[in-house]
Write an enzyme that holds these catalytic residues in place. Structure first.
Site, PDB file in Angstrom:
ATOM      1  N   CYS A 119       1.020  -1.237  -0.373  1.00  0.00           N
ATOM      2  CA  CYS A 119       0.030  -0.083   0.241  1.00  0.00           C
ATOM      3  C   CYS A 119       0.598   1.756   0.056  1.00  0.00           C
ATOM      4  O   CYS A 119       0.125   2.652  -0.429  1.00  0.00           O
ATOM      5  CB  CYS A 119      -1.117  -0.387   1.391  1.00  0.00           C
ATOM      6  SG  CYS A 119      -0.109   0.307   2.696  1.00  0.00           S
ATOM      7  N   ASN A 130      -3.565 -21.089  26.849  1.00  0.00           N
ATOM      8  CA  ASN A 130      -2.383 -22.031  27.362  1.00  0.00           C
ATOM      9  C   ASN A 130      -2.520 -20.812  28.975  1.00  0.00           C
ATOM     10  O   ASN A 130      -1.024 -21.125  29.935  1.00  0.00           O
ATOM     11  CB  ASN A 130      -1.449 -22.484  26.683  1.00  0.00           C
ATOM     12  CG  ASN A 130      -1.882 -23.245  25.864  1.00  0.00           C
ATOM     13  OD1 ASN A 130      -2.572 -23.728  26.350  1.00  0.00           O
ATOM     14  ND2 ASN A 130      -0.771 -23.537  25.000  1.00  0.00           N
TER      15      ASN A 130
END
Length: 281
Positions: free
Chosen positions: A119, A263
């Site tokens: 971009c 976790n």
């Protein structure tokens, strides 16, 4: 269209090869077209083509158009439906008809679509472009217990029907301060899943989402922070890692950003006070 497609694969386990049936996440292009202009001079223009998993296409289009600053409220839209004239693209072209008095700023689509790595915008220009569209830094008093963030990955995974079959699809989930999952959307593209989620909230007049958090199943790129900031989301959490520009934009927005949420662990990159932690090392 289905979210999954059947196939046959050659599965290797150790030295053994077996032919077995399998399921794949469906990927199809969606072209979003705008119908706009005065009643006596209606025009149509394609504004985006994205690869997506079919389903909730209307929400995807509305979420994309809202986060790009093209529409601001559900009342801007007359209709949003698939085009049926082109048989070859059946189900893959969506036309959004805008009210005659909605003025489209085409430069926003050119300036603020960050999904392309080419971009040409530096980080500073990217953030300045987004800041021009938002009300400014987020001032929400939304907070959440640390235990809720720890639980999100597993609870969102349990709602992902397409992921359960394919292992190849992303999710975006909206949750409240008590950890209740209010909306979950899936797509093969991370930004599409978030657009579908924001589009669903937009259509229900829930925006700005100042009293909610969003959980993402993948990594956090700058375009995901941009979309969350536009929607007024004060906390964005994800299983994966954020990019440097994503962190930079989150700090500019005063948006709480949590990465590696899995976790029973996660990292906070900005505005940590929105996560209530009772025990500090």
């Amino acid at each position: 269209m289905s979210l999954v497609a059947p196939t046959v694969i050659q599965k290797v386990s150790g030295e053994t090869l077996t032919e077995v049936p399998d399921l794949l996440a469906v990927e199809e292009p969606l072209e979003i077209r705008l119908g706009f202009g005065p009643i006596d001079n209606r025009q149509q223009k394609p504004v985006s083509v994205t690869m997506r998993t079919p389903g909730n296409d209307e929400e995807l289009a509305m979420g994309f158009l809202f986060t790009e600053g093209i529409i601001h409220q559900p009342a801007d839209i007359i209709s949003c439906r698939h085009c049926v004239q082109d048989a070859e693209k059946e189900g893959n072209v969506l036309r959004v008809e805008l009210k005659p008095d909605v003025v489209v700023d085409w430069s926003r689509l050119e300036r603020n679509t960050f999904t392309s790595s080419s971009c040409g915008l530096c980080g500073k220009a990217t953030i300045e472009a987004v800041r021009a569209l938002t009300p400014g830094p987020l001032a929400s008093d939304f907070t959440v217990e640390v235990s809720i963030l720890h639980s999100l990955s597993e609870r969102v995974r349990e709602t992902q029907l397409a992921f359960a079959y394919t292992g190849g699809i992303h999710a975006a989930a909206l949750f409240d301060a008590n950890g209740k999952l209010l909306l979950v959307r899936e797509d093969i593209g991370r930004h599409n899943a978030l657009d579908k989620l924001i589009g669903a909230a937009f259509w229900q007049n829930w925006l700005p989402l100042s009293q909610f958090g969003i959980f993402l199943s993948g990594r956090i790129g700058v375009e995901l922070v941009q979309k969350s900031w536009m929607a007024g989301v004060p906390l964005l959490a994800a299983v994966g890692a954020p990019s440097s520009l994503a962190v930079q934009m989150a700090r500019e927005a005063q948006l709480t950003l949590a990465g590696f949420v899995r976790n029973d662990r996660f990292n906070l990159y900005s505005e940590p006070a929105r996560v209530r932690i009772t025990q500090l090392a």
